[in-house]
Design a protein around this motif. Structure first.
Motif: not given
Length: 259
Positions: A13-18
């Motif tokens: 969650g800290r860097e984001g994702y798909s």
């Protein structure tokens, strides 16, 4: 006992994702659909230096890539938040949702995670800005009873206090989703480049609506707003929203940094 997917926010969650999960296909089939060439998976378990290549210094100079695997009957691909917005993903015939059962989770870190679930080509459940318009869906009802969401006349809504973890837990329980936490966190799954090796440039406006976002489809360009008719993925020649002879390509320079 499975890992589920509730841990995603803690790990990614800290860097984001798909995250794309597709039921009933292989990891390689999903990778190819996302843009990879067949037979190009790189397995860190057997390829020395693979983890350092994709996750170490200079990895930002590489083409877009996905980490892929299979779990509980689902193929999955984890990518950066930007990957899912590439134009080549929108081209005719590339829409996984039209033919499969698909779960898409996008966390850009700028907004609450969004979720789209499509079952056998039909949208089954969505979450946007911690709200869903389908109050009768079992996932929505469980969010009310288990995650602090509240029912309103126009849908079911929560807030940041409801917690991403609880949303993902309910979602995973309902659809039978799980991901191998340790393998994902330690990047011990196959990686594959998904960015096009040839960058195609659009040099025309849509003759139907005047839009400038035209997607390459073979030697033609098709308007991003054009809905394919008759045969999925194959627009009939000469139809409105399509032009020919306007595709110019050049090698993708990022592949000069790839093995």
């Amino acid at each position: 006992m499975t890992d589920g997917i509730a841990w995603l926010d803690d790990e990614l969650g800290r860097e984001g994702y798909s995250l794309t999960m597709v039921k009933g296909i292989t990891a390689e089939a999903l990778a190819v659909h996302l843009g990879a060439r067949p037979g190009t998976l790189i397995d860190p378990e057997t390829a020395p230096g693979a983890v350092e290549l994709f996750h170490g210094p200079g990895s930002s100079e590489l083409p877009d890539w996905a980490m892929v695997g299979e779990a509980a009957g689902w193929a999955f691909a984890l990518e950066t938040p930007e990957a899912g917005h590439r134009d080549d993903r929108l081209a005719p015939g590339r829409d996984l949702r039209s033919r499969h059962t698909v779960v898409d989770i996008l966390d850009t870190t700028m907004d609450p995670p969004s979720v789209t679930v499509t079952v056998d080509g039909e949208t089954d459940w969505t979450l946007r800005e911690y709200g869903t318009a389908d109050a009768s869906h079992p996932v929505s009802r469980r969010l009310i009873t288990e995650a602090g969401f509240r029912a309103h006349p126009h849908g079911v809504f929560g807030d940041d206090a409801s917690g991403v973890l609880r949303v993902l837990r309910v979602l995973g329980d309902h659809y039978g989703l799980t991901l191998p936490r340790a393998a994902v966190a330690e990047a011990r799954l196959p990686h594959v480049f998904t960015e096009p090796r040839t960058l195609l440039h659009t040099e025309a406006r849509c003759p139907s609506c005047g839009g400038t976002r035209m997607l390459p489809h073979g030697p033609r360009l098709v308007c991003v707003y054009y809905k394919v008719r008759d045969v999925p993925g194959y627009p009939p020649p000469g139809c409105p929203g399509e032009v020919t002879g306007a595709v110019r390509g050049e090698p993708n320079p990022k592949y000069g940094n790839a093995p």
